[in-house]
Design a protein around this motif. Structure first.
Motif, PDB file in Angstrom:
ATOM      1  N   ARG A 271      -7.216 -99.098 -21.041  1.00 21.50           N
ATOM      2  CA  ARG A 271      -7.465-100.173 -19.978  1.00 21.50           C
ATOM      3  C   ARG A 271      -7.207 -99.423 -18.643  1.00 21.50           C
ATOM      4  NH1 ARG A 271      -8.616-105.211 -21.644  1.00 21.50           N
ATOM      5  NH2 ARG A 271      -9.866-105.093 -19.781  1.00 21.50           N
ATOM      6  N   GLU A 272      -8.222 -98.615 -18.255  1.00 25.92           N
ATOM      7  CA  GLU A 272      -8.008 -98.099 -16.885  1.00 25.92           C
ATOM      8  C   GLU A 272      -9.179 -98.904 -16.059  1.00 25.92           C
ATOM      9  OE1 GLU A 272      -7.418 -93.280 -17.760  1.00 25.92           O
ATOM     10  OE2 GLU A 272      -9.436 -94.305 -17.989  1.00 25.92           O
ATOM     11  N   ASP A 273      -8.457 -99.947 -15.719  1.00 30.51           N
ATOM     12  CA  ASP A 273      -9.485-100.879 -15.068  1.00 30.51           C
ATOM     13  C   ASP A 273      -9.696-100.399 -13.581  1.00 30.51           C
ATOM     14  OD1 ASP A 273      -9.521-102.705 -17.346  1.00 30.51           O
ATOM     15  OD2 ASP A 273      -7.468-103.572 -16.589  1.00 30.51           O
ATOM     16  N   VAL A 274     -10.792-100.831 -13.233  1.00 29.96           N
ATOM     17  CA  VAL A 274     -11.263-100.344 -11.709  1.00 29.96           C
ATOM     18  C   VAL A 274     -10.540-101.665 -10.883  1.00 29.96           C
ATOM     19  CG1 VAL A 274     -13.264-100.040 -10.276  1.00 29.96           C
ATOM     20  CG2 VAL A 274     -13.172 -99.276 -12.735  1.00 29.96           C
ATOM     21  N   THR A 275     -10.007-101.552  -9.988  1.00 30.48           N
ATOM     22  CA  THR A 275      -9.328-102.143  -8.890  1.00 30.48           C
ATOM     23  C   THR A 275     -10.395-102.149  -7.664  1.00 30.48           C
ATOM     24  OG1 THR A 275      -7.360-102.655 -10.136  1.00 30.48           O
ATOM     25  CG2 THR A 275      -7.631-103.402  -7.543  1.00 30.48           C
ATOM     26  N   MET A 276     -11.333-102.998  -7.450  1.00 37.27           N
ATOM     27  CA  MET A 276     -12.184-103.055  -6.261  1.00 37.27           C
ATOM     28  C   MET A 276     -11.394-103.435  -4.827  1.00 37.27           C
ATOM     29  SD  MET A 276     -14.814-101.596  -7.227  1.00 37.27           S
ATOM     30  CE  MET A 276     -15.958-101.500  -8.645  1.00 37.27           C
ATOM     31  N   LEU A 308     -19.930 -93.156  -5.837  1.00 43.36           N
ATOM     32  CA  LEU A 308     -20.534 -92.880  -7.078  1.00 43.36           C
ATOM     33  C   LEU A 308     -21.421 -93.594  -7.777  1.00 43.36           C
ATOM     34  CD1 LEU A 308     -17.099 -91.760  -8.840  1.00 43.36           C
ATOM     35  CD2 LEU A 308     -18.808 -90.270  -7.973  1.00 43.36           C
ATOM     36  N   ALA A 309     -21.583 -94.926  -6.932  1.00 43.82           N
ATOM     37  CA  ALA A 309     -22.561 -96.001  -7.734  1.00 43.82           C
ATOM     38  C   ALA A 309     -23.851 -95.621  -7.845  1.00 43.82           C
ATOM     39  CB  ALA A 309     -22.327 -97.330  -6.878  1.00 43.82           C
ATOM     40  N   ASP A 310     -24.480 -95.963  -9.003  1.00 47.26           N
ATOM     41  CA  ASP A 310     -25.923 -95.622  -9.196  1.00 47.26           C
ATOM     42  C   ASP A 310     -26.363 -94.125  -9.317  1.00 47.26           C
ATOM     43  OD1 ASP A 310     -26.625 -98.304  -9.127  1.00 47.26           O
ATOM     44  OD2 ASP A 310     -27.107 -98.510  -6.978  1.00 47.26           O
ATOM     45  N   LYS A 311     -25.130 -93.165  -9.304  1.00 47.80           N
ATOM     46  CA  LYS A 311     -25.381 -91.892  -9.707  1.00 47.80           C
ATOM     47  C   LYS A 311     -26.174 -91.700 -11.028  1.00 47.80           C
ATOM     48  CE  LYS A 311     -23.744 -90.156  -5.917  1.00 47.80           C
ATOM     49  NZ  LYS A 311     -24.802 -89.559  -4.550  1.00 47.80           N
ATOM     50  N   ARG A 312     -26.760 -90.653 -11.322  1.00 45.07           N
ATOM     51  CA  ARG A 312     -27.218 -90.189 -12.569  1.00 45.07           C
ATOM     52  C   ARG A 312     -26.832 -89.180 -13.047  1.00 45.07           C
ATOM     53  NH1 ARG A 312     -33.796 -90.962 -13.487  1.00 45.07           N
ATOM     54  NH2 ARG A 312     -33.918 -91.067 -15.780  1.00 45.07           N
ATOM     55  N   VAL A 313     -26.029 -89.310 -14.141  1.00 42.74           N
ATOM     56  CA  VAL A 313     -25.290 -88.075 -15.010  1.00 42.74           C
ATOM     57  C   VAL A 313     -25.541 -87.947 -16.347  1.00 42.74           C
ATOM     58  CG1 VAL A 313     -22.875 -87.499 -15.600  1.00 42.74           C
ATOM     59  CG2 VAL A 313     -23.310 -88.606 -13.232  1.00 42.74           C
ATOM     60  N   LEU A 314     -25.827 -86.870 -16.796  1.00 43.18           N
ATOM     61  CA  LEU A 314     -26.327 -86.256 -17.927  1.00 43.18           C
ATOM     62  C   LEU A 314     -25.005 -86.060 -18.886  1.00 43.18           C
ATOM     63  CD1 LEU A 314     -28.460 -85.980 -20.242  1.00 43.18           C
ATOM     64  CD2 LEU A 314     -28.796 -83.413 -19.251  1.00 43.18           C
ATOM     65  N   VAL A 315     -24.638 -86.658 -19.897  1.00 39.96           N
ATOM     66  CA  VAL A 315     -23.664 -86.142 -20.828  1.00 39.96           C
ATOM     67  C   VAL A 315     -24.076 -85.263 -22.028  1.00 39.96           C
ATOM     68  CG1 VAL A 315     -21.680 -86.984 -22.144  1.00 39.96           C
ATOM     69  CG2 VAL A 315     -22.484 -88.399 -20.129  1.00 39.96           C
ATOM     70  N   VAL A 316     -23.846 -84.222 -22.046  1.00 40.23           N
ATOM     71  CA  VAL A 316     -23.977 -83.236 -23.278  1.00 40.23           C
ATOM     72  C   VAL A 316     -22.966 -82.776 -24.023  1.00 40.23           C
ATOM     73  CG1 VAL A 316     -25.326 -81.115 -23.592  1.00 40.23           C
ATOM     74  CG2 VAL A 316     -25.605 -82.234 -21.207  1.00 40.23           C
ATOM     75  N   GLU A 317     -23.038 -83.589 -25.269  1.00 37.04           N
ATOM     76  CA  GLU A 317     -22.016 -83.617 -26.305  1.00 37.04           C
ATOM     77  C   GLU A 317     -22.172 -83.884 -27.533  1.00 37.04           C
ATOM     78  OE1 GLU A 317     -19.161 -83.066 -28.205  1.00 37.04           O
ATOM     79  OE2 GLU A 317     -18.168 -83.662 -25.939  1.00 37.04           O
ATOM     80  N   SER A 331     -20.101 -95.746 -17.144  1.00 32.88           N
ATOM     81  CA  SER A 331     -20.434 -97.323 -17.090  1.00 32.88           C
ATOM     82  C   SER A 331     -19.444 -97.998 -16.164  1.00 32.88           C
ATOM     83  CB  SER A 331     -20.716 -97.880 -18.395  1.00 32.88           C
ATOM     84  OG  SER A 331     -21.097 -99.344 -18.366  1.00 32.88           O
ATOM     85  N   ARG A 332     -18.170 -97.870 -16.477  1.00 36.70           N
ATOM     86  CA  ARG A 332     -17.103 -98.478 -15.480  1.00 36.70           C
ATOM     87  C   ARG A 332     -17.138 -97.851 -14.171  1.00 36.70           C
ATOM     88  NH1 ARG A 332     -12.354 -98.104 -20.045  1.00 36.70           N
ATOM     89  NH2 ARG A 332     -13.658 -99.187 -21.833  1.00 36.70           N
TER      90      ARG A 332
END
Length: 439
Positions: A271-276, A308-317, A331-332
């Motif tokens: 639970r690495e919650d994002v605190t805004m 970082l919001a709305d950045k587009r990242v490709l995950v290759v795995e 996503s978080r």
């Protein structure tokens, strides 16, 4: 009575007519057989035992049509659920048919092998992931292919099939993610699968080798993926080894998945919650240094989230559990994550899509991350762009560093990837790219 000229091709049997193997003298049964043949291209062996009992045949056909054929769940997701769940049937019939269907739909053979061979996580892990998806407001529609939502729904279907009826947490949490009508269609599919499991177990002579779906694609499917051939030949041994045919929560807890799967889902559940701090007066101040991010409890400054919001990242795995973890982390952070399961797929994706960053696994079977990075850099010699590539490595960081840089990568992270490391790397590289663009 059916005339001698009226024939029904039953797979694995001779032509069926009044003078042949079965005496079909019920008009409704004739219509049902015609409907089956029109939908499948033949009468699959699955229906053979019911041909002489019209009332049973009608029940079997109606459940197949309503729960499966006409079920509006997207076809690819529906077949993935059917294939994954049918690993637990005592008869191999359904697994071979649905795996063949997925191949016919064009599913990558490596991804199909992952779907079928990955050990299932514990029930509590799936319940937690469904809860997290609900908190992220993922609801009101069917999941996109290869998304965290799709993986969670597939595993939830498997657990719902195996769990006793009084265990309602899986159902209640899926109900919060799907629209009411979608939830009922999901339940209808699970009911159909329960019927198939009982029907095929009660009729062990049913042969998948006589089914058109198998005959059309299976040999070609396994020829292109030898590991898939090996799994399908010995799938029962693989599944038994993974979990001992667990049918209740106690056995699921006893027969936990592999250490790799446990580690991946343990990380996913952190639970690495994002605190805004969106209303903080400091929001207009200078950008904070990356080292200012706490490493003990993840508190992400609103300014970093905005960056970082709305950045587009490709995950290759190539490991889809690891892929799921990273996609969920992105996503978080408000990042649009896309997935590739191998180096070749990554090179193709990078040639047609502009990404803000690429997270690249180093060791993959079809093409490793080093070669993929080199090919992407060659493409950029023509386009003039430079997308940051972050290596994901399970080896020693120092030993991998020179190889990563030599291949044209910008940064490297050890696996499993922590949220803190991910934030640091992405934020630093995105800031660097932004500064280069304005200079």
């Amino acid at each position: 009575m059916v005339s001698e000229s009226s024939e029904f091709r039953v797979a694995g049997q001779a032509d069926v007519n009044a003078a042949g193997g079965y005496d079909v003298d019920d008009c409704e049964a004739v219509e049902l057989l015609e409907e089956i043949r029109s939908r499948f291209g033949e009468i699959p062996p699955f229906f053979n035992p019911a041909v002489e009992v019209p009332a049973v045949l009608e029940n079997l056909v109606r459940q197949t049509v309503l729960g499966y054929l006409d079920n509006p769940i997207p076809q690819l997701i529906k077949e993935k659920i059917c294939a994954r769940v049918s690993r637990h049937f005592k008869s191999p019939y359904a697994l071979f048919c649905h795996a063949s269907n997925l191949s016919a739909l064009g599913m990558d053979k490596g991804k199909l092998l992952e779907l079928l061979s990955t050990p299932r996580p514990l029930t509590k892990d799936i319940e937690q992931e469904l809860l997290l998806l609900g908190s992220d407001s993922v609801s009101g529609g069917w999941p996109k292919p290869d998304s965290a939502f799709e993986y969670a729904l597939i595993f939830a279907s498997e657990h719902a099939f195996l769990l006793p009826p009084y265990d309602h947490l899986i159902f209640s949490r899926v109900a919060k993610l799907l629209a009411p009508s979608q939830y009922e269609h999901w339940i209808a599919l699970l009911s159909y699968l329960q019927m198939c499991a009982l029907w095929t177990e009660a009729h062990p002579d049913l042969s998948f080798q006589d089914d058109k779906r198998y005959k059309d694609v299976f040999e070609e499917m396994v020829a292109s993926e030898p590991d898939l051939d090996e799994f399908m030949r010995f799938y029962r041994k693989h599944v038994q080894k993974q979990e001992g045919w667990c049918k209740d929560e106690h056995r699921a807890q006893t027969n936990a998945p592999s250490s790799e799967a446990r580690r991946s889902f343990s990380l996913m559940r952190e639970r690495e919650d994002v605190t805004m701090a969106s209303e903080s007066p400091a929001a207009e101040a200078d950008e904070p240094a990356i080292s200012d991010i706490s490493t003990s409890s993840i508190e992400i400054d609103a300014r970093i989230v905005k960056r970082l919001a709305d950045k587009r990242v490709l995950v290759v795995e190539d490991n889809f559990l690891h892929r799921l973890v990273v996609l969920k982390q992105l996503s978080r952070l408000g990042i649009r994550g896309e997935a590739a399961s191998g180096g070749r797929e990554a090179v193709e994706a990078a040639s047609g899509t502009v990404f803000d960053a690429i997270l690249m696994d180093c060791l993959m079977p079809d093409m490793d991350g080093f070669e993929a990075a080199r090919l992407i850099r060659q493409q950029e010699d023509v386009s003039g762009r430079h997308v940051p590539i972050i290596a994901l490595t399970g080896g020693g960081v120092l030993a991998e560093r020179e190889k990563c840089l030599a291949a044209g990568m910008d940064e490297y992270l050890p696996k499993p990837v922590s949220m803190n490391d991910l934030i640091n790397a992405l934020s630093a590289l995105c800031l660097k790219e932004s500064q280069n663009a304005t200079s």
